[in-house]
Write a protein that holds these residues in place. Structure first.
Motif, mmCIF file in Angstrom:
data_model
loop_
_atom_site.group_PDB
_atom_site.id
_atom_site.type_symbol
_atom_site.label_atom_id
_atom_site.label_comp_id
_atom_site.label_asym_id
_atom_site.label_seq_id
_atom_site.Cartn_x
_atom_site.Cartn_y
_atom_site.Cartn_z
ATOM 1 N N LYS A 54 -8.977 0.777 -2.314
ATOM 2 C CA LYS A 54 -7.933 -0.203 -2.014
ATOM 3 C C LYS A 54 -6.761 0.535 -1.375
ATOM 4 N N ILE A 55 -6.040 -0.146 -0.487
ATOM 5 C CA ILE A 55 -4.868 0.449 0.154
ATOM 6 C C ILE A 55 -3.645 -0.351 -0.245
ATOM 7 N N VAL A 56 -2.625 0.347 -0.723
ATOM 8 C CA VAL A 56 -1.373 -0.290 -1.122
ATOM 9 C C VAL A 56 -0.265 0.177 -0.193
ATOM 10 N N ILE A 57 0.425 -0.789 0.402
ATOM 11 C CA ILE A 57 1.470 -0.515 1.393
ATOM 12 C C ILE A 57 2.761 -1.186 0.945
ATOM 13 N N ALA A 58 3.885 -0.500 1.090
ATOM 14 C CA ALA A 58 5.184 -1.088 0.762
ATOM 15 C C ALA A 58 6.012 -1.237 2.033
ATOM 16 N N LEU A 59 6.582 -2.418 2.217
ATOM 17 C CA LEU A 59 7.484 -2.670 3.332
ATOM 18 C C LEU A 59 8.923 -2.616 2.847
ATOM 19 N N LYS A 60 9.833 -2.296 3.752
ATOM 20 C CA LYS A 60 11.248 -2.264 3.420
ATOM 21 C C LYS A 60 11.792 -3.689 3.379
ATOM 22 N N ALA A 61 12.472 -4.032 2.294
ATOM 23 C CA ALA A 61 12.991 -5.388 2.126
ATOM 24 C C ALA A 61 14.321 -5.530 2.855
ATOM 25 N N ASN A 62 14.258 -5.748 4.176
ATOM 26 C CA ASN A 62 15.488 -5.775 4.965
ATOM 27 C C ASN A 62 15.593 -6.973 5.899
ATOM 28 N N LYS A 63 14.750 -7.986 5.670
ATOM 29 C CA LYS A 63 14.782 -9.160 6.538
ATOM 30 C C LYS A 63 14.756 -10.429 5.700
ATOM 31 N N ASN A 64 14.776 -11.558 6.400
ATOM 32 C CA ASN A 64 14.658 -12.845 5.740
ATOM 33 C C ASN A 64 13.409 -12.861 4.855
ATOM 34 N N PRO A 65 13.557 -13.155 3.548
ATOM 35 C CA PRO A 65 12.411 -13.084 2.628
ATOM 36 C C PRO A 65 11.226 -13.951 3.034
ATOM 37 N N GLU A 66 11.506 -15.169 3.545
ATOM 38 C CA GLU A 66 10.414 -16.045 3.943
ATOM 39 C C GLU A 66 9.614 -15.448 5.089
ATOM 40 N N LEU A 67 10.318 -14.857 6.062
ATOM 41 C CA LEU A 67 9.633 -14.219 7.185
ATOM 42 C C LEU A 67 8.814 -13.026 6.715
ATOM 43 N N MET A 68 9.368 -12.254 5.775
ATOM 44 C CA MET A 68 8.653 -11.079 5.293
ATOM 45 C C MET A 68 7.377 -11.468 4.552
ATOM 46 N N LEU A 69 7.419 -12.577 3.823
ATOM 47 C CA LEU A 69 6.221 -13.017 3.115
ATOM 48 C C LEU A 69 5.117 -13.365 4.107
ATOM 49 N N SER A 70 5.473 -14.041 5.200
ATOM 50 C CA SER A 70 4.497 -14.381 6.232
ATOM 51 C C SER A 70 3.920 -13.119 6.870
ATOM 52 N N GLU A 71 4.795 -12.148 7.182
ATOM 53 C CA GLU A 71 4.348 -10.896 7.789
ATOM 54 C C GLU A 71 3.464 -10.104 6.838
ATOM 55 N N LYS A 72 3.799 -10.120 5.564
ATOM 56 C CA LYS A 72 2.990 -9.440 4.537
ATOM 57 C C LYS A 72 1.554 -9.953 4.563
ATOM 58 N N LEU A 73 1.407 -11.266 4.587
ATOM 59 C CA LEU A 73 0.078 -11.868 4.558
ATOM 60 C C LEU A 73 -0.705 -11.549 5.831
ATOM 61 N N GLU A 74 -0.043 -11.585 6.975
ATOM 62 C CA GLU A 74 -0.711 -11.265 8.238
ATOM 63 C C GLU A 74 -1.169 -9.815 8.276
ATOM 64 N N LEU A 75 -0.313 -8.908 7.796
ATOM 65 C CA LEU A 75 -0.668 -7.483 7.815
ATOM 66 C C LEU A 75 -1.826 -7.212 6.869
ATOM 67 N N GLU A 76 -1.810 -7.831 5.708
ATOM 68 C CA GLU A 76 -2.919 -7.680 4.756
ATOM 69 C C GLU A 76 -4.231 -8.135 5.390
ATOM 70 N N GLU A 77 -4.211 -9.262 6.059
ATOM 71 C CA GLU A 77 -5.416 -9.807 6.670
ATOM 72 C C GLU A 77 -5.941 -8.892 7.773
ATOM 73 N N TYR A 78 -5.033 -8.412 8.630
ATOM 74 C CA TYR A 78 -5.453 -7.556 9.742
ATOM 75 C C TYR A 78 -6.047 -6.238 9.226
ATOM 76 N N LEU A 79 -5.339 -5.552 8.348
ATOM 77 C CA LEU A 79 -5.792 -4.235 7.887
ATOM 78 C C LEU A 79 -7.022 -4.344 6.993
ATOM 79 N N SER A 80 -7.131 -5.388 6.210
ATOM 80 C CA SER A 80 -8.322 -5.574 5.379
ATOM 81 C C SER A 80 -9.566 -5.688 6.240
ATOM 82 N N ALA A 81 -9.465 -6.446 7.331
ATOM 83 C CA ALA A 81 -10.606 -6.589 8.246
ATOM 84 C C ALA A 81 -10.893 -5.280 8.975
#
Length: 324
Positions: A54-81
């Motif tokens: 498993k790979i665990v990645i941490a992003l810096k919490a420096n943007k709008n939280p709602e936008l970061m949640l969307s980006e988190k999910l997209e990055l997880e999907e891309y890297l998992s594939a």
């Protein structure tokens, strides 16, 4: 503020989540799961497949939280594939969590300010992995922002006024502007920030610092220039109310750091996956990492921070600067 305390490998760890106006339970369970399961656990593979299960990645919490949640999910999907492994992307609000997680093996990659990168490298918990380019350069600038209708044109105009820094761990939102103040002789070993400003407050990231300006709590905020120049952090209405009072820098761009104990073969495979993100999904790369990802020499990229960090240490030792 919500605090989560749990026990992992005979250690008590506390996570603090504050001001994130997003559903908290999914984030809490993600954080807990990552820390209960050591991401360094490996499975038998060949050189073309990750040894990490498993790979665990941490992003810096420096943007709008709602936008970061969307980006988190997209990055997880891309890297998992791409990696054929489960990928968990975390958004901790406290950078000290990242340092400890690198140390105990529960974090593999962290998107950090260059200052946080230096601190992890100094402790031998991680090494520089990739940096992002801003307008083709591996650096950007720190700026002071105020309301557009205010008569401020330089840092001198902010004397005896309340200001906000992005956070105590921010490079562009704290370290570099403080270093600039020292270079100008406005603060120093015997004079604190509160001797120059009437009050200094700290946000939990760029947006929170700017919101203090917009609300009238402070007169100016120190943040990265792209918070104002780009539309990833503030909406057009808020940006139209602001102006740049002064810039300082340059500031080495944010970094992706990788846990030192990860095998060389896994580092190579992870590097290829992130570099392919540039080509295969540049929009996601720009939104998450603020630009194209490139490799560079660790000393070359981070060397400029040495004087600023030494200055900070001197002021902290004399008690005129708060701990970062």
């Amino acid at each position: 503020m919500l605090q989560l305390i749990y026990k992992s490998k005979n250690k008590i760890i506390m996570l603090t989540l504050r001001r994130f106006k997003i559903p908290l339970l999914p984030l809490i369970f993600t954080l807990c799961g990552s820390c209960f399961n050591d991401s360094s656990e490996s499975i038998g593979t060949g050189n073309n497949e990750l040894g990490l299960s498993k790979i665990v990645i941490a992003l810096k919490a420096n943007k709008n939280p709602e936008l970061m949640l969307s980006e988190k999910l997209e990055l997880e999907e891309y890297l998992s594939a791409k990696l054929k492994r489960k990928v968990d992307v975390l958004i901790p609000t406290d950078s000290s969590i990242i340092v400890e997680s690198f140390r105990n093996g529960t974090l593999d990659i962290g998107y950090l300010s260059s200052t946080d990168a230096v601190r992890n490298i100094e402790q031998s918990t991680a090494s520089l992995f990739l940096v992002h380019l801003k307008n083709g350069n591996p650096f950007y600038h720190s700026v002071w922002l105020s309301l557009k209708d205010k008569p401020y044109n330089s840092i001198l105009d902010l004397e005896s006024l309340p200001v906000s820094f992005a956070s105590r761990s921010s490079t562009s939102g704290f370290l570099i502007p403080v270093y600039d103040l020292v270079q100008r002789g406005l603060v120093g070993p015997n004079s604190s920030l509160d001797d120059f400003f009437s009050k200094t407050v700290y946000g939990t990231g760029y947006v929170s610092a700017v919101k203090k300006v917009l609300s009238g709590e402070v007169e100016a905020a120190a943040v990265s220039d792209y918070v104002y120049l780009e539309n990833n952090y503030l909406d057009d209405i808020d940006r139209a109310k602001l102006k740049i009072v002064q810039s300082q820098g340059p500031v080495p761009s944010h970094t992706l750091c990788i846990r030192s104990s990860i095998s060389n073969n896994d580092k190579k495979l992870l590097l290829n996956a992130f570099l392919e993100l540039n080509r295969e999904n540049p929009s996601l790369c720009n939104r998450v990492f603020n630009g194209k990802l490139v490799t560079t020499k660790q000393d070359k990229h981070l060397g400029i921070l040495n004087r600023a960090i030494e200055t900070q240490k001197t002021m902290m030792a004399k008690g005129v600067l708060p701990p970062s």
